[in-house]
Design a protein around this motif. Structure first.
Motif, PDB file in Angstrom:
ATOM      1  N   ARG A 161       0.829  -1.205   0.000  1.00  0.00           N
ATOM      2  CA  ARG A 161       0.000   0.000   0.000  1.00  0.00           C
ATOM      3  C   ARG A 161       0.871   1.265   0.000  1.00  0.00           C
ATOM      4  N   ILE A 162       1.947   1.250   0.751  1.00  0.00           N
ATOM      5  CA  ILE A 162       2.847   2.410   0.780  1.00  0.00           C
ATOM      6  C   ILE A 162       3.468   2.617  -0.591  1.00  0.00           C
ATOM      7  N   ILE A 163       3.940   1.543  -1.198  1.00  0.00           N
ATOM      8  CA  ILE A 163       4.560   1.642  -2.520  1.00  0.00           C
ATOM      9  C   ILE A 163       3.544   2.121  -3.550  1.00  0.00           C
ATOM     10  N   ALA A 164       2.327   1.588  -3.501  1.00  0.00           N
ATOM     11  CA  ALA A 164       1.286   1.992  -4.454  1.00  0.00           C
ATOM     12  C   ALA A 164       0.933   3.464  -4.274  1.00  0.00           C
ATOM     13  N   ARG A 165       0.813   3.909  -3.016  1.00  0.00           N
ATOM     14  CA  ARG A 165       0.461   5.314  -2.761  1.00  0.00           C
ATOM     15  C   ARG A 165       1.589   6.246  -3.210  1.00  0.00           C
ATOM     16  N   LEU A 166       2.826   5.860  -2.940  1.00  0.00           N
ATOM     17  CA  LEU A 166       3.956   6.681  -3.363  1.00  0.00           C
ATOM     18  C   LEU A 166       4.038   6.721  -4.878  1.00  0.00           C
ATOM     19  N   ASP A 167       3.782   5.609  -5.532  1.00  0.00           N
ATOM     20  CA  ASP A 167       3.775   5.555  -6.992  1.00  0.00           C
ATOM     21  C   ASP A 167       2.732   6.523  -7.552  1.00  0.00           C
ATOM     22  N   THR A 168       1.537   6.493  -6.988  1.00  0.00           N
ATOM     23  CA  THR A 168       0.465   7.395  -7.420  1.00  0.00           C
ATOM     24  C   THR A 168       0.841   8.845  -7.148  1.00  0.00           C
ATOM     25  N   LEU A 169       1.401   9.093  -5.978  1.00  0.00           N
ATOM     26  CA  LEU A 169       1.789  10.450  -5.604  1.00  0.00           C
ATOM     27  C   LEU A 169       2.865  11.000  -6.550  1.00  0.00           C
ATOM     28  N   LEU A 170       3.818  10.170  -6.937  1.00  0.00           N
ATOM     29  CA  LEU A 170       4.857  10.610  -7.872  1.00  0.00           C
ATOM     30  C   LEU A 170       4.278  10.906  -9.251  1.00  0.00           C
ATOM     31  N   ASP A 171       3.296  10.114  -9.683  1.00  0.00           N
ATOM     32  CA  ASP A 171       2.631  10.396 -10.956  1.00  0.00           C
ATOM     33  C   ASP A 171       1.859  11.711 -10.884  1.00  0.00           C
ATOM     34  N   GLU A 172       1.193  11.960  -9.746  1.00  0.00           N
ATOM     35  CA  GLU A 172       0.468  13.219  -9.558  1.00  0.00           C
ATOM     36  C   GLU A 172       1.434  14.401  -9.542  1.00  0.00           C
ATOM     37  N   GLU A 173       2.583  14.200  -8.898  1.00  0.00           N
ATOM     38  CA  GLU A 173       3.597  15.252  -8.852  1.00  0.00           C
ATOM     39  C   GLU A 173       4.108  15.572 -10.263  1.00  0.00           C
ATOM     40  N   ARG A 174       4.332  14.537 -11.053  1.00  0.00           N
ATOM     41  CA  ARG A 174       4.783  14.733 -12.437  1.00  0.00           C
ATOM     42  C   ARG A 174       3.754  15.535 -13.227  1.00  0.00           C
ATOM     43  N   ALA A 175       2.486  15.177 -13.088  1.00  0.00           N
ATOM     44  CA  ALA A 175       1.427  15.895 -13.798  1.00  0.00           C
ATOM     45  C   ALA A 175       1.395  17.360 -13.361  1.00  0.00           C
ATOM     46  N   ALA A 176       1.558  17.612 -12.065  1.00  0.00           N
ATOM     47  CA  ALA A 176       1.559  18.983 -11.563  1.00  0.00           C
ATOM     48  C   ALA A 176       2.759  19.760 -12.111  1.00  0.00           C
ATOM     49  N   LEU A 177       3.914  19.106 -12.188  1.00  0.00           N
ATOM     50  CA  LEU A 177       5.101  19.759 -12.745  1.00  0.00           C
ATOM     51  C   LEU A 177       4.898  20.108 -14.210  1.00  0.00           C
ATOM     52  N   LEU A 178       4.330  19.191 -14.962  1.00  0.00           N
ATOM     53  CA  LEU A 178       4.093  19.441 -16.385  1.00  0.00           C
ATOM     54  C   LEU A 178       3.048  20.528 -16.598  1.00  0.00           C
ATOM     55  N   ASP A 179       2.084  20.634 -15.669  1.00  0.00           N
ATOM     56  CA  ASP A 179       1.059  21.671 -15.749  1.00  0.00           C
ATOM     57  C   ASP A 179       1.546  23.006 -15.197  1.00  0.00           C
ATOM     58  N   GLY A 180       2.678  22.998 -14.496  1.00  0.00           N
ATOM     59  CA  GLY A 180       3.187  24.221 -13.879  1.00  0.00           C
ATOM     60  C   GLY A 180       2.431  24.607 -12.627  1.00  0.00           C
ATOM     61  N   ASP A 181       1.758  23.664 -11.995  1.00  0.00           N
ATOM     62  CA  ASP A 181       0.960  23.922 -10.796  1.00  0.00           C
ATOM     63  C   ASP A 181       1.819  23.700  -9.554  1.00  0.00           C
ATOM     64  N   LEU A 182       2.573  24.724  -9.166  1.00  0.00           N
ATOM     65  CA  LEU A 182       3.492  24.596  -8.040  1.00  0.00           C
ATOM     66  C   LEU A 182       2.756  24.432  -6.712  1.00  0.00           C
ATOM     67  N   GLY A 183       1.565  24.940  -6.601  1.00  0.00           N
ATOM     68  CA  GLY A 183       0.776  24.773  -5.377  1.00  0.00           C
ATOM     69  C   GLY A 183       0.432  23.311  -5.122  1.00  0.00           C
ATOM     70  N   ARG A 184       0.087  22.611  -6.173  1.00  0.00           N
ATOM     71  CA  ARG A 184      -0.241  21.189  -6.049  1.00  0.00           C
ATOM     72  C   ARG A 184       0.992  20.380  -5.671  1.00  0.00           C
ATOM     73  N   ILE A 185       2.158  20.802  -6.132  1.00  0.00           N
ATOM     74  CA  ILE A 185       3.395  20.096  -5.791  1.00  0.00           C
ATOM     75  C   ILE A 185       3.665  20.241  -4.303  1.00  0.00           C
ATOM     76  N   GLY A 186       3.548  21.450  -3.794  1.00  0.00           N
ATOM     77  CA  GLY A 186       3.809  21.706  -2.378  1.00  0.00           C
ATOM     78  C   GLY A 186       2.858  20.970  -1.468  1.00  0.00           C
ATOM     79  N   ALA A 187       1.637  20.750  -1.922  1.00  0.00           N
ATOM     80  CA  ALA A 187       0.633  20.081  -1.081  1.00  0.00           C
ATOM     81  C   ALA A 187       1.002  18.622  -0.803  1.00  0.00           C
ATOM     82  N   GLY A 188       1.733  17.979  -1.697  1.00  0.00           N
ATOM     83  CA  GLY A 188       2.049  16.571  -1.523  1.00  0.00           C
ATOM     84  C   GLY A 188       3.400  16.293  -0.884  1.00  0.00           C
ATOM     85  N   VAL A 189       4.152  17.338  -0.563  1.00  0.00           N
ATOM     86  CA  VAL A 189       5.511  17.140  -0.048  1.00  0.00           C
ATOM     87  C   VAL A 189       5.507  16.401   1.291  1.00  0.00           C
ATOM     88  N   ASP A 190       4.646  16.806   2.209  1.00  0.00           N
ATOM     89  CA  ASP A 190       4.626  16.166   3.529  1.00  0.00           C
ATOM     90  C   ASP A 190       4.295  14.681   3.429  1.00  0.00           C
TER      91      ASP A 190
END
Length: 118
Positions: free
Chosen positions: A8-37
Motif C-alpha cells: 500500500r505504501i509503494i502503491a500510494r507513493l507511486d500514485t503520488l509521484l505520478d500526480e507530482e509529475r502531472a503537476a510539474l508538467l502543468d506548472g501547478d506549483l501549489g499542487r506540488i507543495g501540497a504533496g511534499v509532507d
C-alpha cells in the motif's frame, strides 16, 4: 512491516509521484507543495524496508524523473525573474552608445514634483 502495508505504501507513493509529475508538467506549483509532507512520510516508511529493492527501483526512477522536471521548473522561474529584473532596469534607464563607442545613459522615469509658491 507486513507485505500488505508495504504494498500500500509503494502503491500510494507511486500514485503520488505520478500526480507530482502531472503537476510539474502543468506548472501547478501549489499542487506540488501540497504533496511534499505525504511524500516525505511515505519515503521515511519505505526507508525501513530492506527486502523490496525491485519495487523500490521503479519508484527511484520516478523520483529521479520528477527531480529533473522540478530542476527545469526552477530554472524557468529563475529565468523569468532575471527577465523581469531586466525590464525593471530598462524602465529606470537605457544605455546606448554613440558613433565613437562611448556609453550614454538615458533616464527612464522622470520624477515630477510640484512646487507651491506664495
Amino acid at each position: 512491516m507486513t507485505d500488505d502495508t508495504e504494498d500500500r505504501i509503494i502503491a500510494r507513493l507511486d500514485t503520488l509521484l505520478d500526480e507530482e509529475r502531472a503537476a510539474l508538467l502543468d506548472g501547478d506549483l501549489g499542487r506540488i507543495g501540497a504533496g511534499v509532507d505525504e511524500k516525505e512520510r511515505l519515503i521515511d516508511a519505505l526507508n525501513a524496508v530492506q527486502d523490496r529493492q525491485n519495487d523500490l527501483a521503479a519508484l527511484q526512477a520516478k523520483v529521479v524523473r520528477n527531480q529533473g522536471l522540478l530542476d527545469g521548473a526552477l530554472q524557468g522561474i529563475r529565468s523569468v525573474a532575471a527577465r523581469m529584473a531586466s525590464y525593471r532596469q530598462i524602465r529606470r534607464s537605457m544605455e546606448t552608445y554613440d558613433s565613437r563607442g562611448r556609453k550614454h545613459t538615458i533616464p527612464g522615469e522622470v520624477a515630477r514634483t510640484v512646487q507651491k509658491r506664495a
